[in-house]
Design an enzyme around this catalytic site. Structure first.
Site: not given
Ligand code: CMC
Length: 458
Positions: A325, A381
């Protein structure tokens, strides 16, 4: 001022940031804004504008793709502490609201800032119940969609279309117009959502039953067949009521930001909420609960989990959906409530193979250093999709359920934005990285008819 009281609007500065521009050697003092109730501090980006090398320069901007560290508004609605796993609506902990409140009580609270009195709640419930019917032409409109249309596309389009049914909704500066639009949107979203469901299933639309509660009526419009009165399973009613409360608001998330940004152009609220629905549709936002189910289907069997986890860790773009998140860097407090709710629902419907895969995924991920070091925990989720599925909702309908609930938050945030004297039309800046000026020299064949002949040949 005690911590429980809302913070006063920005007044005198509480300190300053001393900045030295090493290009010019000039020093600047940038006031630090008074902190919010929970201590959030910021500087005004516009206070950086005087920082420039020469008078004809534009001035310094901040660069913050995806708003990683930019507050776009002051808001008194929802508070999240991502490190401590705290979520509160108007100061009330989400755990207490989920246990004790109804969704319509929470919708009132989000908008008005206080819990409703009995008289206010009775009147609010009456107004929303009274407005559940949609114009008959909306049915015809929905019937124009293909049998396999995604219900989020249908919902987004039909909410946008509703603005044409209520043209006076554009009078957004009139509090009475704002109120009736808010009531209409909250009242009609479940009806539209249920109609989208029935259309995809090829079933006749079921009209609202105004004797039922908000959630019971929604379940009736979704599931009723020939029975004269629909009686929903009380465990499902409670589960949906709690899920609606958990999804009602989440401060400045992607879809709320979309509603505020689109609403800042002073368009009507139906159009602004349609923008929120479009943003919610994406798999990184509300579409994640649907994506969790697709992921579990793809894994197929517990024995395939280690290989799947290795694939996620391989960094090829595959994600463990339902984990991570932007704000919560410890457990998502909503996920804890939903997990408990899932146990209640699964006691009624039984545990299946998909749930076993989900629980095993969670167990492995929570003990794996890749996820621990990145603070990736299950988000709301991860479990909601499993609950919705066990209630027999089709996978592509999950985000629609999220949208129905989030409408309460979108509208509260939209109205707060309109009443905020500091807000203007949302219009970010950019750092231009394209060409400098260059003369136009066409690369096309300008002989007579050449373009048309080429296009026909293709
Ligand atoms: N699975 C594997 N690796 C992950 C995941 C995941 N679900 N989420 C983040 N990472 C990794 C990402 O690759 C990065 O790794 P590195 O530092 O090695 O490059 C690190 O963790 C930091 O991630 P980020 O992409 O900078 O984090 P963000 O804050 O930009 O993204 C997120 C947040 C929710 C978009 C992301 O965690 C994600 O895509 N999760 C899966 C989709 C999901 O479950 N979304 C629902 C969110 S909750 C409800 C809502 O808001 O609607």
């Amino acid at each position: 001022m005690s911590k429980a009281e809302p913070s006063a609007a920005a007044g005198a500065s509480t300190g300053a940031l001393e900045i030295k521009d090493t290009r010019t050697g000039t020093g600047y003092s940038v006031p630090i804004l008074p902190p919010g109730t929970e201590g959030d501090t910021a500087i005004r980006a516009m206070d950086l504008r005087p920082i420039k090398q020469s008078p004809d320069e534009f001035g310094l901007m901040t660069y913050d793709p995806a708003f990683m560290n930019t507050a776009s508004c002051k808001s008194a609605i929802t508070f999240i502490d991502g490190d401590k796993g705290i979520l509160r609506y108007r100061g009330y902990p989400i755990e207490q609201l989920a246990e004790k409140a109804s969704f319509l009580e929470v919708a009132w609270l989000l908008r008005n800032g206080e819990l409703p009195t009995q008289a206010e709640y009775t009147d609010w419930t009456h107004q929303i119940t009274y407005h559940t019917y949609v114009h008959e032409n909306i049915k015809t409109f929905l019937q124009g969609f293909r049998y396999d249309a995604h219900p989020m596309s249908m919902l987004c389009s039909s909410v946008a279309a509703m603005s044409s049914f209520y043209p006076s909704a554009k009078n957004i500066q009139d509090p009475a117009e704002r109120h009736i639009s808010i009531v209409r949107l909250l009242a009609k979203l479940p009806t539209l959502a249920a109609f989208c469901y029935r259309h995809v299933k090829g079933l006749p639309f079921i009209y609202p039953d105004n004797d039922l509660s908000y959630v019971e009526n929604f379940l009736s419009m979704v599931a009723r067949m020939t029975e004269p009165k629909y009686e929903a399973n009380p465990i499902f009613v409670k589960a949906l009521e709690v899920l609606f409360i958990l999804h009602a608001d989440h401060e400045q998330n992607c879809s709320t930001n979309a509603v505020r940004a689109v609403g800042s152009s002073h368009v009507d609220p139906f159009s602004a909420v349609a923008a929120g629905i479009a943003a919610l549709y994406g798999p990184l936002h509300g579409g994640a609960n649907e994506a969790v189910l697709h992921m579990i289907k793809e894994i197929g069997d517990k024995k395939n989990i280690p290989a799947f986890i290795e694939g996620v860790k391989g960094g090829k773009g595959q994600k463990l959906m339902g984990f991570g998140h932007r704000v919560y860097k410890s457990y998502d407090p909503r996920a804890r409530i939903v997990k408990k709710l899932a146990d209640d629902v699964f006691k009624v419907v039984g545990v299946d193979r998909d749930l076993e895969i989900a629980l095993e995924l969670e167990r492995i991920a929570l003990s794996d250093d890749y996820f621990i070091s990145r603070k990736l925990y299950p988000n709301v989720d991860f479990y909601t999709g499993l609950i919705y599925r066990s209630m027999a909702f089709p996978t592509d309908f999950f985000t629609v359920l999220f949208a129905v609930a989030r409408t309460a938050g979108w509208l509260s945030q939209w109205e707060e934005m309109l009443n905020d004297k500091e807000q203007k039309i949302a219009r970010p800046r950019q750092i231009y990285t394209g060409y400098g000026e260059r003369p136009y020299q066409s690369k096309l064949d300008h002989s007579v008819g050449a373009q048309r002949k080429d296009a026909v040949r293709k």
